[in-house]
Design a protein around this motif. Structure first.
Motif, PDB file in Angstrom:
ATOM      1  N   LYS A  91       0.814  -1.214   0.000  1.00 35.32           N
ATOM      2  CA  LYS A  91       0.000   0.000   0.000  1.00 35.32           C
ATOM      3  C   LYS A  91       0.849   1.265   0.000  1.00 35.32           C
ATOM      4  CE  LYS A  91      -3.590  -2.371   2.710  1.00 35.32           C
ATOM      5  NZ  LYS A  91      -4.328  -2.367   3.995  1.00 35.32           N
ATOM      6  N   LEU A  92       1.956   1.246   0.754  1.00 29.30           N
ATOM      7  CA  LEU A  92       2.754   2.453   0.933  1.00 29.30           C
ATOM      8  C   LEU A  92       4.037   2.466   0.118  1.00 29.30           C
ATOM      9  CD1 LEU A  92       2.341   2.839   4.802  1.00 29.30           C
ATOM     10  CD2 LEU A  92       0.968   3.851   2.978  1.00 29.30           C
ATOM     11  N   GLY A  93       4.436   1.318  -0.444  1.00 25.71           N
ATOM     12  CA  GLY A  93       5.616   1.266  -1.314  1.00 25.71           C
ATOM     13  C   GLY A  93       6.930   1.514  -0.582  1.00 25.71           C
ATOM     14  N   PRO A  94       7.821   2.343  -1.154  1.00 25.80           N
ATOM     15  CA  PRO A  94       9.161   2.538  -0.602  1.00 25.80           C
ATOM     16  C   PRO A  94       9.183   3.172   0.788  1.00 25.80           C
ATOM     17  CG  PRO A  94       9.027   3.326  -2.875  1.00 25.80           C
ATOM     18  CD  PRO A  94       7.637   3.048  -2.433  1.00 25.80           C
ATOM     19  N   ALA A  95       8.061   3.697   1.256  1.00 29.01           N
ATOM     20  CA  ALA A  95       8.045   4.282   2.594  1.00 29.01           C
ATOM     21  C   ALA A  95       8.278   3.238   3.676  1.00 29.01           C
ATOM     22  CB  ALA A  95       6.705   4.996   2.839  1.00 29.01           C
ATOM     23  N   ILE A  96       8.022   1.977   3.374  1.00 27.54           N
ATOM     24  CA  ILE A  96       8.237   0.889   4.324  1.00 27.54           C
ATOM     25  C   ILE A  96       9.595   0.256   4.034  1.00 27.54           C
ATOM     26  CG2 ILE A  96       7.342  -1.261   5.244  1.00 27.54           C
ATOM     27  CD1 ILE A  96       5.551   1.131   5.720  1.00 27.54           C
ATOM     28  N   PRO A  97      10.545   0.307   4.963  1.00 24.88           N
ATOM     29  CA  PRO A  97      11.886  -0.245   4.708  1.00 24.88           C
ATOM     30  C   PRO A  97      11.836  -1.766   4.639  1.00 24.88           C
ATOM     31  CG  PRO A  97      11.681   0.413   7.008  1.00 24.88           C
ATOM     32  CD  PRO A  97      10.432   0.880   6.326  1.00 24.88           C
ATOM     33  N   PRO A  98      12.774  -2.370   3.915  1.00 24.24           N
ATOM     34  CA  PRO A  98      12.833  -3.838   3.869  1.00 24.24           C
ATOM     35  C   PRO A  98      13.285  -4.424   5.206  1.00 24.24           C
ATOM     36  CG  PRO A  98      14.696  -2.882   2.692  1.00 24.24           C
ATOM     37  CD  PRO A  98      13.795  -1.747   3.052  1.00 24.24           C
ATOM     38  N   PHE A  99      12.701  -5.570   5.573  1.00 17.73           N
ATOM     39  CA  PHE A  99      13.046  -6.259   6.813  1.00 17.73           C
ATOM     40  C   PHE A  99      13.898  -7.484   6.503  1.00 17.73           C
ATOM     41  CE2 PHE A  99       9.235  -4.893   9.696  1.00 17.73           C
ATOM     42  CZ  PHE A  99       9.751  -3.606   9.722  1.00 17.73           C
ATOM     43  N   VAL A 100      14.863  -7.754   7.352  1.00 16.39           N
ATOM     44  CA  VAL A 100      15.641  -8.982   7.275  1.00 16.39           C
ATOM     45  C   VAL A 100      15.662  -9.604   8.662  1.00 16.39           C
ATOM     46  CG1 VAL A 100      17.109  -8.214   5.371  1.00 16.39           C
ATOM     47  CG2 VAL A 100      17.814  -7.746   7.710  1.00 16.39           C
ATOM     48  N   VAL A 101      15.649 -10.917   8.703  1.00 17.23           N
ATOM     49  CA  VAL A 101      15.651 -11.626   9.983  1.00 17.23           C
ATOM     50  C   VAL A 101      17.089 -11.759  10.469  1.00 17.23           C
ATOM     51  CG1 VAL A 101      15.030 -13.747  11.189  1.00 17.23           C
ATOM     52  CG2 VAL A 101      13.555 -12.869   9.358  1.00 17.23           C
ATOM     53  N   VAL A 102      17.365 -11.140  11.596  1.00 15.19           N
ATOM     54  CA  VAL A 102      18.696 -11.248  12.203  1.00 15.19           C
ATOM     55  C   VAL A 102      18.772 -12.495  13.076  1.00 15.19           C
ATOM     56  CG1 VAL A 102      20.359 -10.143  13.763  1.00 15.19           C
ATOM     57  CG2 VAL A 102      19.069  -8.766  12.120  1.00 15.19           C
ATOM     58  N   ARG A 103      17.759 -12.687  13.930  1.00 13.14           N
ATOM     59  CA  ARG A 103      17.721 -13.881  14.777  1.00 13.14           C
ATOM     60  C   ARG A 103      16.295 -14.095  15.279  1.00 13.14           C
ATOM     61  NH1 ARG A 103      21.985 -14.473  19.532  1.00 13.14           N
ATOM     62  NH2 ARG A 103      23.304 -14.321  17.671  1.00 13.14           N
ATOM     63  N   ARG A 104      15.924 -15.381  15.320  1.00 11.06           N
ATOM     64  CA  ARG A 104      14.658 -15.771  15.943  1.00 11.06           C
ATOM     65  C   ARG A 104      14.976 -16.185  17.374  1.00 11.06           C
ATOM     66  NH1 ARG A 104      10.454 -16.809  12.235  1.00 11.06           N
ATOM     67  NH2 ARG A 104      11.117 -16.555  10.047  1.00 11.06           N
ATOM     68  N   LEU A 105      14.534 -15.395  18.317  1.00  8.36           N
ATOM     69  CA  LEU A 105      14.918 -15.590  19.709  1.00  8.36           C
ATOM     70  C   LEU A 105      14.077 -16.672  20.375  1.00  8.36           C
ATOM     71  CD1 LEU A 105      15.300 -11.855  20.823  1.00  8.36           C
ATOM     72  CD2 LEU A 105      17.038 -13.383  19.863  1.00  8.36           C
ATOM     73  N   GLN A 106      14.730 -17.408  21.254  1.00  6.02           N
ATOM     74  CA  GLN A 106      14.036 -18.383  22.082  1.00  6.02           C
ATOM     75  C   GLN A 106      13.390 -17.643  23.255  1.00  6.02           C
ATOM     76  OE1 GLN A 106      13.726 -21.538  21.172  1.00  6.02           O
ATOM     77  NE2 GLN A 106      14.959 -21.073  19.325  1.00  6.02           N
ATOM     78  N   PRO A 107      12.413 -18.244  23.891  1.00  2.97           N
ATOM     79  CA  PRO A 107      11.777 -17.589  25.060  1.00  2.97           C
ATOM     80  C   PRO A 107      12.800 -17.240  26.136  1.00  2.97           C
ATOM     81  CG  PRO A 107      10.460 -19.451  24.330  1.00  2.97           C
ATOM     82  CD  PRO A 107      11.735 -19.513  23.541  1.00  2.97           C
ATOM     83  N   GLY A 108      12.790 -16.007  26.546  1.00  7.96           N
ATOM     84  CA  GLY A 108      13.700 -15.542  27.583  1.00  7.96           C
ATOM     85  C   GLY A 108      15.085 -15.167  27.092  1.00  7.96           C
TER      86      GLY A 108
END
Length: 425
Positions: A91-108
């Motif tokens: 909907k908003l195009g380039p106004a939304i920055p691209p996301f990359v997954v750095v780490r999927r954290l475990q609980p705690g």
């Protein structure tokens, strides 16, 4: 005199000594001519063009260098943020920055975002940690103000609540990030490539017309009878390189003075990967290599022209070839590690531009040692091939037989060269 000497039965000077005499003759003649003043004023016009090109390049740079936002959150929150980002980006195009997954954290599990950003690795401009209810944005100060609201909006969308209440976004400021560092180095690399291209385009093209006058009044035939034609080729090539160095010294001094008066310095540009002292030294070395490579070709091609009109006809394809080489090296800068990048580093004519870009982007020094050795070997090959074509074309510019008057002129020129070589020894 040690080294390989090429002599003839008629008593010609050794190759390197004759090349030195020719180079000194051309250098002094050009340096003390009135046209040299206009030569020094010549860069005013390319500088205007270069400034316009830099402005266009700055707009392209924002599209080439992506500023990624990293996610270091629990797996359900990561998936929800990615889905919300994709929905809003449509909907908003380039106004939304691209996301990359750095780490999927475990609980705690905790995650330190600031050290990763300050390590200046990759294209990360910011990192989102925490949870959907309490996200934390870690970024340089400028990006905090830019993306805090966007992160709150994405997190609210990710929670899929009817009220779309924005969660509070915590912020952590860092000094810099990998994306900022890479963007700054890219600017330095592009500026270096543009300056190198403008200097070589301005200076190497002059050798095209270097022989027109001498071929027209038959001086070249007297030189051919007095010294080896390979020496004439090398002497003229290195004389033009010396003139170019004088011009660059004057322009560099004037430019540095204007920058100092305006309160500007190299610190306004991001520090190159190899550091400013080595970067400037490599820039000088790559200019010399690029000039000799192109100059050898241009001097050989220019030997085919007998009039100024023919030189003007040859100048168009020569200029276009330079532009294509520069665009090739510039394209390689945006695709590091790919085949285009490797091809630009290996191809002799684009290698100086590509390697100067790498000097700004990367810290490694050893590739420049290999590149300079490769370019030096290519210079030797180009000079040898160019001298052969030069000799073949120039010696066809007039009759081979010499009259009594021509033989007396040849004897006089030999005497002048012998005195010149004796004085230089």
């Amino acid at each position: 005199m040690s080294g390989v000497e090429i002599t003839a039965a008629n008593g010609r000077l050794p190759l390197w000594r004759a090349a030195w005499v020719v180079a000194r003759r051309d250098f002094v003649a050009i340096l003390f001519s009135r046209a040299f003043i206009f030569f020094l004023l010549g860069p005013l016009f390319p500088l205007v063009v270069g400034s316009l090109a830099a402005g266009v390049g700055g707009q392209v740079q924002n599209q080439i260098l992506s500023a990624d936002v990293g996610l270091a959150m629990p797996t359900p929150d990561v998936d929800a943020m990615l889905a919300a980002r994709e929905e809003l980006a449509g909907k908003l195009g380039p106004a939304i920055p691209p996301f990359v997954v750095v780490r999927r954290l475990q609980p705690g599990e905790d995650f330190a975002a600031a050290p990763l950003l300050e390590g200046r690795e990759g294209q990360l401009a910011a990192i989102i940690t925490g949870t959907l209810d309490q996200p934390t944005l870690t970024a340089p100060e400028a990006n905090l103000a830019r993306w805090s609201g966007t992160v709150a909006y994405i997190a609210a969308t990710a929670r899929q609540e009817q009220t779309l209440a924005y969660p509070p976004v915590g912020t952590v400021a860092v000094a810099t990030s990998g994306a900022d560092q890479n963007r700054g180095r890219y600017g330095t690399a592009r500026t270096g490539q543009v300056v190198l291209f403008m200097l070589i385009m301005l200076l190497a093209g002059m050798v095209l017309s270097n022989l027109v006058e001498e071929k027209g009044n038959k001086i070249i035939e007297i030189l051919a009878a007095a010294v080896p034609m390979d020496a004439v080729f090398m002497g003229k090539l290195f004389a033009m390189l010396a003139i170019s160095v004088v011009g660059i010294t004057v322009w560099g001094t004037a430019g540095a003075t204007l920058l100092a008066i305006g309160g500007r310095s190299l610190e306004d540009l991001a520090s190159p990967g190899v550091g400013w002292p080595l970067f400037l030294a490599l820039a000088a070395a790559y200019f010399g290599m690029g000039y000799l490579l192109l100059g050898a070709i241009f001097l050989a091609v220019g030997s085919m022209a007998a009039t100024v009109r023919e030189v003007q006809t040859l100048s168009m394809p020569v200029t276009m070839s330079q532009i294509l080489v520069f665009l090739f090296a510039s394209a390689a800068l945006t695709r590091p590690g790919e085949w285009v990048d490797h091809a630009a580093m290996v191809f002799p004519l684009s290698s100086p531009f590509a390697m100067l870009g790498h000097a700004a982007m990367d810290e490694a020094v050893w590739p420049h040692v290999l590149a300079l050795a490769w370019q030096g070997a290519c210079v030797a090959l180009f000079v040898k091939l160019g001298a052969g074509l030069f000799r073949k074309r120039v010696l066809k510019s007039g009759p081979q037989g010499a009259s009594r008057k021509s033989r007396s002129l040849v004897t006089l020129v030999r005497g002048l060269f012998s005195k010149g070589s004796a004085g230089s020894a």
